[in-house]
Write an enzyme that holds these catalytic residues in place. Structure first.
Site, PDB file in Angstrom:
ATOM      1  N   ASP A  16      21.354  -0.379 -61.324  1.00  0.00           N
ATOM      2  CA  ASP A  16      20.102  -0.358 -62.089  1.00  0.00           C
ATOM      3  C   ASP A  16      20.009  -1.523 -63.076  1.00  0.00           C
ATOM      4  OD1 ASP A  16      22.124   0.569 -63.680  1.00  0.00           O
ATOM      5  OD2 ASP A  16      21.134   2.456 -64.237  1.00  0.00           O
ATOM      6  N   LYS A  40      30.013   3.178 -79.781  1.00  0.00           N
ATOM      7  CA  LYS A  40      28.960   3.374 -80.792  1.00  0.00           C
ATOM      8  C   LYS A  40      29.502   3.306 -82.231  1.00  0.00           C
ATOM      9  CE  LYS A  40      25.703   5.593 -77.771  1.00  0.00           C
ATOM     10  NZ  LYS A  40      26.343   6.062 -76.580  1.00  0.00           N
ATOM     11  N   ASP A  69      18.941  -3.233 -68.195  1.00  0.00           N
ATOM     12  CA  ASP A  69      19.246  -1.973 -67.520  1.00  0.00           C
ATOM     13  C   ASP A  69      17.914  -1.232 -67.429  1.00  0.00           C
ATOM     14  OD1 ASP A  69      19.642   0.744 -67.328  1.00  0.00           O
ATOM     15  OD2 ASP A  69      21.190   0.846 -68.847  1.00  0.00           O
TER      16      ASP A  69
END
Ligand code: GTP
Length: 369
Positions: free
Chosen positions: A107, A158, A216
């Protein structure tokens, strides 16, 4: 070198576009998304490609067949349950056992120089090379730190701002040595990101960072953005030539009535009719066989194949899937997605990222959202 394209995911974030159509077959500028991945591989000299599949595999197989129509060799392996990114590659081991091979998330729209990445992998004698791309907001991603020689120093999931020493993220394209397959358990879910790569830090894992275009397409916002980038030629694709210097691409015979207005950049599919007094653009992709009636205005949006927009429909920053029928005066805006073959009566207001599921019938004037 052989390549494995991972296309087994359900694409939940892109629903309802991915309910009946697997993400690789969702159209991007009127062609199945994954055909851009195949074209990019071919341009980089890679013609032996394995699709690692799970969710809705039939549509992909029947469209691409053995690949000969596209000048490549294609093989397909279908999982009976999701194996994760690395488990899925282990599952196609018989196709890639000998030597180095490439793995790509299915993707990603990119014009990455894959040849240069493979070259670096060979020069460094790497066990694995991860493509890396910079991001503006590093706190939203898993980051990859690399040293002066490109060696991967570690992964940071993160992080908060004070932990950040890099803005590079894993771009979902890898060159791997065959021996990496021995690190992956067979038949169970296993991931490159959490399983394989952390174990390879300090053992021949490198990053290949570049400023190539990278997107993406897995969320509606990014899927729209990928269209805008194709329309503005921020990424070189096979539709760039058609857009030419006036940024209007008519993909076949378009019935443009006198008084219909195109505001570039726009792409319009074969057999579509744009009636007098309709305005399409700027930033719009209309699929093949659509009807856009008088008084319609479409901007920064995608209308897929066979959709019908009746008089005075306004569409902004939204997606209308194939075969949908939108009644007179309806507004579709603010990130709305109308699913395949949905029938929307007139005088509705569909905004705020509303998602209408395929085949849904919405009566006239019933939604003001
Ligand atoms: P979301 O459900 O929206 O997160 O999308 P996704 O299912 O595609 O997951 P994600 O975007 O994380 O997957 C990245 C790439 O890996 C996509 O091309 C997926 O098709 C592929 N992928 C993810 N999980 C699997 C799996 O279990 N098997 C295979 N063969 N491919 C997978």
């Amino acid at each position: 070198m052989k390549a494995v394209i991972l296309v087994g995911g359900q694409g939940t974030r892109l629903r309802p576009l991915t309910l009946a159509t697997p993400k690789p077959m969702v159209p991007l500028a009127n062609k199945p998304f994954v055909s851009y991945v195949l074209e990019h591989l071919k341009e980089n000299g890679i013609e032996d490609i394995v699709f690692s599949m799970g969710y809705l595999p039939e549509g992909i197989k029947s469209y691409f067949g053995d690949g000969s129509g596209f000048g490549i060799n294609l093989a397909y392996v279908v999982e009976d349950h999701p194996l994760g990114t690395a488990g899925a590659v282990k599952n196609v081991e018989q196709h890639v056992r000998d030597g180095d091979f490439l793995v790509l998330n299915g993707d990603i729209l990119t014009d990455l120089d894959i040849r240069a990445m493979i070259e670096q992998h060979r020069v460094k004698e790497a066990v694995g090379t991860i493509s890396l791309t910079p991001v503006e907001d590093p706190t939203a991603y898993g980051l990859v730190s690399i040293g002066e020689e490109g060696e991967v120093l570690g992964f940071l999931e993160k992080p908060s701002w004070d932990q950040i020493d890099t803005n590079l993220i894993n771009a979902g394209i890898y060159v791997l040595k065959g021996e990496v397959l021995d690190m992956i358990p067979a038949g169970v879910e296993y991931s490159f990101e959490r399983g394989v790569f952390p174990r390879l830090v300090g053992k021949g894992l490198y990053g290949f960072s570049s400023n190539a275009y990278w997107m993406d397409i897995g969320t509606p916002e990014k899927y729209l953005q990928a269209h805008y980038d194709i329309l503005e030629k921020n990424v070189e694709t096979s539709v760039s030539d058609c857009l030419d210097s006036d940024f209007v691409c008519l993909q076949g015979k378009v019935n443009l009535e006198t008084g219909a207005k195109l505001v570039p950049p726009v792409i319009i599919g074969d057999g579509t009719t744009i009636k007098a007094g309709a305005r399409v653009g700027r930033m719009a992709v209309i699929g093949a066989g659509c009807t856009i009636a008088t008084g319609c205005a479409i901007e920064e949006s995608i209308v897929q194949e066979g959709a019908r927009l009746h008089e005075g429909v306004r569409v902004r920053q939204s997606i209308i899937a194939s075969g949908a029928d939108i009644g007179p005066g309806t507004v579709v805006a603010g990130g709305a997605i109308i699913g395949e073959n949905a029938s929307i009566g007139g005088d509705n207001i569909l905004t705020n990222h509303i998602r209408i599921y395929p085949d849904t019938v919405v009566k006239k004037g019933s939604i003001k959202f």
